[in-house]
Write a protein that holds these residues in place. Structure first.
Motif, PDB file in Angstrom:
ATOM      1  N   ASP A 163      46.443  48.638  42.323  1.00  0.00           N
ATOM      2  CA  ASP A 163      46.783  49.025  43.698  1.00  0.00           C
ATOM      3  C   ASP A 163      45.563  49.437  44.515  1.00  0.00           C
ATOM      4  OD1 ASP A 163      46.256  51.524  42.593  1.00  0.00           O
ATOM      5  OD2 ASP A 163      48.278  52.310  42.925  1.00  0.00           O
ATOM      6  N   ARG A 164      44.380  49.464  43.898  1.00  0.00           N
ATOM      7  CA  ARG A 164      43.134  49.743  44.629  1.00  0.00           C
ATOM      8  C   ARG A 164      42.564  48.498  45.286  1.00  0.00           C
ATOM      9  NH1 ARG A 164      40.143  54.414  43.473  1.00  0.00           N
ATOM     10  NH2 ARG A 164      39.060  53.710  45.324  1.00  0.00           N
ATOM     11  N   LEU A 165      43.114  47.314  44.938  1.00  0.00           N
ATOM     12  CA  LEU A 165      42.636  46.061  45.536  1.00  0.00           C
ATOM     13  C   LEU A 165      43.533  45.681  46.703  1.00  0.00           C
ATOM     14  CD1 LEU A 165      41.864  43.904  42.362  1.00  0.00           C
ATOM     15  CD2 LEU A 165      40.278  45.260  43.742  1.00  0.00           C
ATOM     16  N   ASP A 166      42.981  45.699  47.906  1.00  0.00           N
ATOM     17  CA  ASP A 166      43.727  45.284  49.089  1.00  0.00           C
ATOM     18  C   ASP A 166      43.815  43.760  49.121  1.00  0.00           C
ATOM     19  OD1 ASP A 166      44.059  47.902  50.012  1.00  0.00           O
ATOM     20  OD2 ASP A 166      42.193  47.840  51.175  1.00  0.00           O
ATOM     21  N   LEU A 167      44.898  43.263  49.651  1.00  0.00           N
ATOM     22  CA  LEU A 167      45.098  41.826  49.755  1.00  0.00           C
ATOM     23  C   LEU A 167      44.006  41.199  50.623  1.00  0.00           C
ATOM     24  CD1 LEU A 167      47.030  39.532  48.943  1.00  0.00           C
ATOM     25  CD2 LEU A 167      48.235  39.939  51.089  1.00  0.00           C
ATOM     26  N   ASP A 168      43.374  40.145  50.117  1.00  0.00           N
ATOM     27  CA  ASP A 168      42.352  39.365  50.830  1.00  0.00           C
ATOM     28  C   ASP A 168      41.109  40.159  51.218  1.00  0.00           C
ATOM     29  OD1 ASP A 168      43.928  37.090  50.599  1.00  0.00           O
ATOM     30  OD2 ASP A 168      44.899  37.420  52.531  1.00  0.00           O
ATOM     31  N   ARG A 169      40.835  41.225  50.474  1.00  0.00           N
ATOM     32  CA  ARG A 169      39.616  42.011  50.693  1.00  0.00           C
ATOM     33  C   ARG A 169      38.887  42.130  49.366  1.00  0.00           C
ATOM     34  NH1 ARG A 169      39.569  45.637  55.375  1.00  0.00           N
ATOM     35  NH2 ARG A 169      37.480  45.913  54.576  1.00  0.00           N
ATOM     36  N   GLY A 170      37.587  42.039  49.402  1.00  0.00           N
ATOM     37  CA  GLY A 170      36.809  42.119  48.180  1.00  0.00           C
ATOM     38  C   GLY A 170      36.356  43.522  47.865  1.00  0.00           C
ATOM     39  N   VAL A 171      36.063  43.731  46.591  1.00  0.00           N
ATOM     40  CA  VAL A 171      35.488  44.988  46.135  1.00  0.00           C
ATOM     41  C   VAL A 171      34.473  44.659  45.044  1.00  0.00           C
ATOM     42  CG1 VAL A 171      37.193  45.484  44.328  1.00  0.00           C
ATOM     43  CG2 VAL A 171      36.084  47.361  45.493  1.00  0.00           C
ATOM     44  N   ALA A 172      33.360  45.358  45.048  1.00  0.00           N
ATOM     45  CA  ALA A 172      32.322  45.133  44.041  1.00  0.00           C
ATOM     46  C   ALA A 172      32.509  46.108  42.886  1.00  0.00           C
ATOM     47  CB  ALA A 172      30.942  45.317  44.660  1.00  0.00           C
ATOM     48  N   ALA A 173      32.205  45.636  41.689  1.00  0.00           N
ATOM     49  CA  ALA A 173      32.287  46.474  40.494  1.00  0.00           C
ATOM     50  C   ALA A 173      31.142  46.102  39.558  1.00  0.00           C
ATOM     51  CB  ALA A 173      33.628  46.271  39.797  1.00  0.00           C
ATOM     52  N   LEU A 174      30.682  47.079  38.811  1.00  0.00           N
ATOM     53  CA  LEU A 174      29.659  46.836  37.808  1.00  0.00           C
ATOM     54  C   LEU A 174      30.365  46.711  36.459  1.00  0.00           C
ATOM     55  CD1 LEU A 174      26.592  46.575  37.521  1.00  0.00           C
ATOM     56  CD2 LEU A 174      26.527  49.016  37.024  1.00  0.00           C
ATOM     57  N   VAL A 175      30.292  45.526  35.870  1.00  0.00           N
ATOM     58  CA  VAL A 175      30.961  45.238  34.600  1.00  0.00           C
ATOM     59  C   VAL A 175      29.893  44.887  33.575  1.00  0.00           C
ATOM     60  CG1 VAL A 175      32.631  43.763  33.423  1.00  0.00           C
ATOM     61  CG2 VAL A 175      33.015  44.408  35.817  1.00  0.00           C
ATOM     62  N   ASP A 176      29.702  45.761  32.618  1.00  0.00           N
ATOM     63  CA  ASP A 176      28.700  45.538  31.568  1.00  0.00           C
ATOM     64  C   ASP A 176      27.346  45.132  32.145  1.00  0.00           C
ATOM     65  OD1 ASP A 176      30.589  46.169  29.627  1.00  0.00           O
ATOM     66  OD2 ASP A 176      31.235  44.091  29.426  1.00  0.00           O
TER      67      ASP A 176
ATOM     68  N   GLN B  10      27.034  42.705  38.388  1.00  0.00           N
ATOM     69  CA  GLN B  10      27.791  42.955  39.614  1.00  0.00           C
ATOM     70  C   GLN B  10      28.822  41.846  39.799  1.00  0.00           C
ATOM     71  OE1 GLN B  10      25.996  44.028  43.320  1.00  0.00           O
ATOM     72  NE2 GLN B  10      24.220  44.933  42.308  1.00  0.00           N
ATOM     73  N   VAL B  11      30.090  42.252  39.892  1.00  0.00           N
ATOM     74  CA  VAL B  11      31.212  41.329  40.029  1.00  0.00           C
ATOM     75  C   VAL B  11      31.938  41.643  41.326  1.00  0.00           C
ATOM     76  CG1 VAL B  11      33.426  40.664  38.992  1.00  0.00           C
ATOM     77  CG2 VAL B  11      31.455  41.086  37.537  1.00  0.00           C
ATOM     78  N   ALA B  12      32.414  40.597  42.005  1.00  0.00           N
ATOM     79  CA  ALA B  12      33.255  40.754  43.197  1.00  0.00           C
ATOM     80  C   ALA B  12      34.691  40.423  42.801  1.00  0.00           C
ATOM     81  CB  ALA B  12      32.784  39.824  44.313  1.00  0.00           C
ATOM     82  N   LEU B  13      35.610  41.336  43.081  1.00  0.00           N
ATOM     83  CA  LEU B  13      37.021  41.160  42.748  1.00  0.00           C
ATOM     84  C   LEU B  13      37.824  40.931  44.014  1.00  0.00           C
ATOM     85  CD1 LEU B  13      37.461  44.143  40.295  1.00  0.00           C
ATOM     86  CD2 LEU B  13      37.438  41.730  39.692  1.00  0.00           C
ATOM     87  N   PHE B  14      38.815  40.036  43.909  1.00  0.00           N
ATOM     88  CA  PHE B  14      39.674  39.719  45.050  1.00  0.00           C
ATOM     89  C   PHE B  14      41.119  39.595  44.583  1.00  0.00           C
ATOM     90  CE2 PHE B  14      35.504  38.060  45.939  1.00  0.00           C
ATOM     91  CZ  PHE B  14      35.271  38.485  47.224  1.00  0.00           C
ATOM     92  N   ARG B  15      42.031  40.121  45.390  1.00  0.00           N
ATOM     93  CA  ARG B  15      43.463  39.898  45.191  1.00  0.00           C
ATOM     94  C   ARG B  15      43.939  39.095  46.385  1.00  0.00           C
ATOM     95  NH1 ARG B  15      48.369  42.438  46.629  1.00  0.00           N
ATOM     96  NH2 ARG B  15      47.263  44.124  47.660  1.00  0.00           N
ATOM     97  N   THR B  16      44.469  37.895  46.114  1.00  0.00           N
ATOM     98  CA  THR B  16      44.970  37.024  47.172  1.00  0.00           C
ATOM     99  C   THR B  16      46.424  36.691  46.869  1.00  0.00           C
ATOM    100  OG1 THR B  16      44.508  34.874  46.166  1.00  0.00           O
ATOM    101  CG2 THR B  16      42.659  35.962  47.270  1.00  0.00           C
ATOM    102  N   ALA B  17      47.067  35.972  47.771  1.00  0.00           N
ATOM    103  CA  ALA B  17      48.434  35.521  47.517  1.00  0.00           C
ATOM    104  C   ALA B  17      48.477  34.587  46.310  1.00  0.00           C
ATOM    105  CB  ALA B  17      48.986  34.820  48.751  1.00  0.00           C
ATOM    106  N   ALA B  18      47.344  33.945  45.996  1.00  0.00           N
ATOM    107  CA  ALA B  18      47.259  33.028  44.857  1.00  0.00           C
ATOM    108  C   ALA B  18      46.946  33.742  43.542  1.00  0.00           C
ATOM    109  CB  ALA B  18      46.210  31.956  45.130  1.00  0.00           C
ATOM    110  N   GLY B  19      46.619  35.034  43.585  1.00  0.00           N
ATOM    111  CA  GLY B  19      46.337  35.779  42.365  1.00  0.00           C
ATOM    112  C   GLY B  19      45.054  36.583  42.427  1.00  0.00           C
ATOM    113  N   LEU B  20      44.604  37.024  41.257  1.00  0.00           N
ATOM    114  CA  LEU B  20      43.370  37.795  41.128  1.00  0.00           C
ATOM    115  C   LEU B  20      42.210  36.861  40.809  1.00  0.00           C
ATOM    116  CD1 LEU B  20      44.528  40.774  38.873  1.00  0.00           C
ATOM    117  CD2 LEU B  20      43.879  40.895  41.283  1.00  0.00           C
TER     118      LEU B  20
END
Length: 115
Positions: free
Chosen positions: A16-29, A32-42
């Protein structure tokens, strides 16, 4: 070590921290990764713009072309297919994708090596 960690999945944030059609950056291991939640999925892709060389893809514009979810770089506006990582504007350019899933309300990412 948790079973999730042994499988290579890294918990990133509640879904629920991912807004629809908005990106968020995260540090994974350390990546730097960009995450997106769209109508088509994650979707999870490198945050590094393969053309501009800056870590900005999480600020890109989410859209679609012909029903395919896309991401436009905020730097030079190249458009990438989020399902394949292929640049739709420059042949041979790709954006590295990573596996992503939602498990028990938590978004998890599994890094892919160079493709």
């Amino acid at each position: 070590m948790s079973p999730t960690a042994t499988l290579g999945w890294t918990p990133v944030c509640p879904s629920d921290r991912l807004d629809l059609d908005r990106g968020v950056a995260a540090l994974v291991d350390g990546v730097q990764v960009a995450l997106f939640r769209t109508a088509a999925g994650l979707f999870a892709v490198d945050n590094l713009d393969p053309v501009g060389g800056a870590y900005v893809m999480s600020r890109g514009l989410v859209g679609s072309r012909g029903g395919v979810p896309t991401l436009a770089s905020p730097l030079h506006k190249q458009v990438y297919d989020l399902t394949t990582g292929r640049c739709l504007d420059l042949p041979g350019v790709t954006l590295r994708r990573h596996r992503v899933r939602c498990r028990d309300g938590l978004v998890e990412v599994r890094l892919r090596q160079e493709e």
